[in-house]
Motif scaffolding. Structure first.
Motif, PDB file in Angstrom:
ATOM      1  N   ALA A   3      43.303  53.493  53.476  1.00 46.16           N
ATOM      2  CA  ALA A   3      43.085  54.685  54.294  1.00 46.16           C
ATOM      3  C   ALA A   3      41.608  54.933  54.575  1.00 46.16           C
ATOM      4  N   ARG A   4      40.725  54.308  53.758  1.00 52.72           N
ATOM      5  CA  ARG A   4      39.289  54.560  53.898  1.00 52.72           C
ATOM      6  C   ARG A   4      38.492  53.338  54.342  1.00 52.72           C
ATOM      7  N   GLN A   5      39.005  52.157  54.042  1.00 55.29           N
ATOM      8  CA  GLN A   5      38.234  50.944  54.284  1.00 55.29           C
ATOM      9  C   GLN A   5      39.018  49.973  55.165  1.00 55.29           C
ATOM     10  N   PRO A   6      38.459  49.556  56.297  1.00 53.57           N
ATOM     11  CA  PRO A   6      39.154  48.607  57.177  1.00 53.57           C
ATOM     12  C   PRO A   6      39.500  47.303  56.467  1.00 53.57           C
ATOM     13  N   GLU A   7      38.618  46.855  55.561  1.00 51.73           N
ATOM     14  CA  GLU A   7      38.886  45.594  54.870  1.00 51.73           C
ATOM     15  C   GLU A   7      40.141  45.708  54.003  1.00 51.73           C
ATOM     16  N   ALA A   8      40.281  46.826  53.313  1.00 49.40           N
ATOM     17  CA  ALA A   8      41.469  47.028  52.482  1.00 49.40           C
ATOM     18  C   ALA A   8      42.720  47.163  53.344  1.00 49.40           C
ATOM     19  N   ALA A   9      42.582  47.783  54.502  1.00 50.82           N
ATOM     20  CA  ALA A   9      43.719  47.903  55.419  1.00 50.82           C
ATOM     21  C   ALA A   9      44.170  46.520  55.882  1.00 50.82           C
ATOM     22  N   ASP A  10      43.209  45.637  56.132  1.00 50.82           N
ATOM     23  CA  ASP A  10      43.552  44.263  56.523  1.00 50.82           C
ATOM     24  C   ASP A  10      44.284  43.545  55.404  1.00 50.82           C
ATOM     25  N   VAL A  11      43.818  43.753  54.155  1.00 53.00           N
ATOM     26  CA  VAL A  11      44.469  43.135  53.004  1.00 53.00           C
ATOM     27  C   VAL A  11      45.932  43.573  52.937  1.00 53.00           C
ATOM     28  N   GLY A  70      39.539  40.037  49.296  1.00 55.03           N
ATOM     29  CA  GLY A  70      40.164  38.729  49.183  1.00 55.03           C
ATOM     30  C   GLY A  70      40.814  38.522  47.829  1.00 55.03           C
ATOM     31  N   LEU A  71      40.156  39.002  46.779  1.00 54.64           N
ATOM     32  CA  LEU A  71      40.726  38.918  45.428  1.00 54.64           C
ATOM     33  C   LEU A  71      42.033  39.703  45.337  1.00 54.64           C
ATOM     34  N   VAL A  72      42.009  40.926  45.836  1.00 57.98           N
ATOM     35  CA  VAL A  72      43.187  41.784  45.736  1.00 57.98           C
ATOM     36  C   VAL A  72      44.348  41.213  46.549  1.00 57.98           C
ATOM     37  N   CYS A  73      44.032  40.682  47.718  1.00 58.25           N
ATOM     38  CA  CYS A  73      45.073  40.099  48.562  1.00 58.25           C
ATOM     39  C   CYS A  73      45.761  38.949  47.836  1.00 58.25           C
ATOM     40  N   GLU A  74      44.966  38.068  47.217  1.00 59.98           N
ATOM     41  CA  GLU A  74      45.564  36.939  46.512  1.00 59.98           C
ATOM     42  C   GLU A  74      46.337  37.410  45.282  1.00 59.98           C
ATOM     43  N   LEU A  75      45.837  38.426  44.617  1.00 57.32           N
ATOM     44  CA  LEU A  75      46.555  38.951  43.459  1.00 57.32           C
ATOM     45  C   LEU A  75      47.904  39.518  43.871  1.00 57.32           C
ATOM     46  N   MET A  76      47.922  40.303  44.937  1.00 61.08           N
ATOM     47  CA  MET A  76      49.181  40.889  45.391  1.00 61.08           C
ATOM     48  C   MET A  76      50.165  39.797  45.809  1.00 61.08           C
ATOM     49  N   THR A  96      30.891  31.288  42.018  1.00 62.71           N
ATOM     50  CA  THR A  96      32.168  30.600  42.249  1.00 62.71           C
ATOM     51  C   THR A  96      33.191  31.560  42.854  1.00 62.71           C
ATOM     52  N   ILE A  97      33.218  32.788  42.342  1.00 63.24           N
ATOM     53  CA  ILE A  97      34.165  33.777  42.849  1.00 63.24           C
ATOM     54  C   ILE A  97      33.853  34.131  44.300  1.00 63.24           C
ATOM     55  N   TYR A  98      32.564  34.329  44.599  1.00 62.82           N
ATOM     56  CA  TYR A  98      32.190  34.630  45.980  1.00 62.82           C
ATOM     57  C   TYR A  98      32.544  33.472  46.905  1.00 62.82           C
ATOM     58  N   ARG A  99      32.303  32.241  46.439  1.00 58.97           N
ATOM     59  CA  ARG A  99      32.543  31.080  47.289  1.00 58.97           C
ATOM     60  C   ARG A  99      34.025  30.947  47.633  1.00 58.97           C
ATOM     61  N   ARG A 100      34.873  31.215  46.689  1.00 62.35           N
ATOM     62  CA  ARG A 100      36.314  31.015  46.933  1.00 62.35           C
ATOM     63  C   ARG A 100      36.979  32.221  47.579  1.00 62.35           C
ATOM     64  N   TRP A 101      36.635  33.442  47.117  1.00 63.57           N
ATOM     65  CA  TRP A 101      37.370  34.622  47.591  1.00 63.57           C
ATOM     66  C   TRP A 101      36.565  35.504  48.538  1.00 63.57           C
ATOM     67  N   ARG A 102      35.265  35.332  48.594  1.00 61.86           N
ATOM     68  CA  ARG A 102      34.389  35.991  49.565  1.00 61.86           C
ATOM     69  C   ARG A 102      34.196  37.486  49.342  1.00 61.86           C
ATOM     70  N   SER A 103      35.245  38.204  48.928  1.00 60.47           N
ATOM     71  CA  SER A 103      35.122  39.662  48.790  1.00 60.47           C
ATOM     72  C   SER A 103      36.152  40.185  47.806  1.00 60.47           C
ATOM     73  N   VAL A 104      35.957  41.440  47.405  1.00 60.26           N
ATOM     74  CA  VAL A 104      36.929  42.114  46.545  1.00 60.26           C
ATOM     75  C   VAL A 104      38.294  42.159  47.236  1.00 60.26           C
TER      76      VAL A 104
END
Length: 263
Positions: A118-126, A65-71, A55-63
């Motif tokens: 600074a290390r991960q493009p995905e986190a930079a996008d978030v 995505g979770l952090v972005c929604e939390l922030m 369910t978590i993967y289906r809705r948020w797709r990635s870690v």
């Protein structure tokens, strides 16, 4: 009585979807508090929240995505003011940001995401998405102010809000010291003064604003000079008259002397 059902996936206030979302975000927050961003996994969130990992993967797709929604969820608690003046709006927003970052876990979340960016493009996008969203929301105060005539036309909302927020992130992430109300008030006042001066206005508009301000200044300064010149002329009138009298007297006195000399 209506028997209409909400579409699949739609959340109802207080319904199961809302409870699932809150449980997952709470779990993300707790996981970040314990292990930091590097240790955060979808599986750990699933265990803590009691929500199936699929369910978590289906809705948020990635870690990320979770952090972005939390922030976004946490920052939604920062009100966007409408006090009637831009100066008041900036001050109120700055004080709300300061209050938000007095919570150590919020600071920890910010530090974790910035470090990961600074290390991960995905986190930079978030991180980029988070701040872009906040800039768009908070930036609404700028066109309101321009419509009231408080700012030069064309002031860039993103730049105004970024100038307000920058001192907080310098203090938290670079100087690594706590924020306080003095910082909030200084940041708000600096952003206000710069916005009024046309610093965040495109070059052509800014040049017009500066030119108009300079013309006003010259016109204002010319009035005292003109008045001063009038005063000098008025006061010099009697002196000039006295000078003429002296010349006339001198001529009269020289008359007999010249006559005697002639004799």
């Amino acid at each position: 009585m209506s028997t209409a059902q909400p579409p699949p996936g739609a959340s109802r206030p207080g319904g199961r979807t809302a409870r699932t979302r809150q449980a997952v975000l709470d779990a993300v927050f707790e996981e970040l508090g314990e292990g930091g961003y590097a240790a955060l996994t979808m599986e750990a969130v699933a265990r803590r929240s009691g929500v199936h990992v699929a369910t978590i993967y289906r809705r948020w797709r990635s870690v990320e995505g979770l952090v972005c929604e939390l922030m976004a969820d946490l920052s939604g608690g920062i009100p966007l003011p409408d006090t009637g003046t831009l100066r008041g709006d900036l001050r109120a927003l700055a004080r709300s940001i300061a209050a938000f970052y007095t919570e150590p876990r919020y600071c920890g979340l910010l530090e974790a995401v910035v470090s990961a960016a600074a290390r991960q493009p995905e986190a930079a996008d978030v991180l980029r998405q988070f701040f872009d969203r906040r800039l768009r929301l908070a930036g609404a105060m700028v066109p309101r102010a321009a419509a009231r005539g408080e700012l030069p036309g064309g002031a860039d909302p993103d730049e105004v809000v970024a100038a307000l927020g920058a001192p907080f992130y310098y203090r938290l992430l670079i100087a690594r010291r706590p924020v306080d109300l003095r910082l909030a008030d200084c940041a708000a006042e600096a952003a206000w003064v710069a916005a009024r001066a046309g610093v965040f206005t495109p070059a052509a508009d800014a040049e017009d604003s500066v030119r108009d301000a300079a013309a006003d200044a010259v016109r204002d300064s010319a009035d005292p000079v003109r008045d001063s010149a009038d005063s000098v002329r008025d006061s010099a009138g009697p002196l000039l008259g006295a000078g003429s009298a002296v010349r006339d007297t001198g001529t009269a006195e020289q008359g007999p002397g010249n006559a005697e000399g002639g004799r």
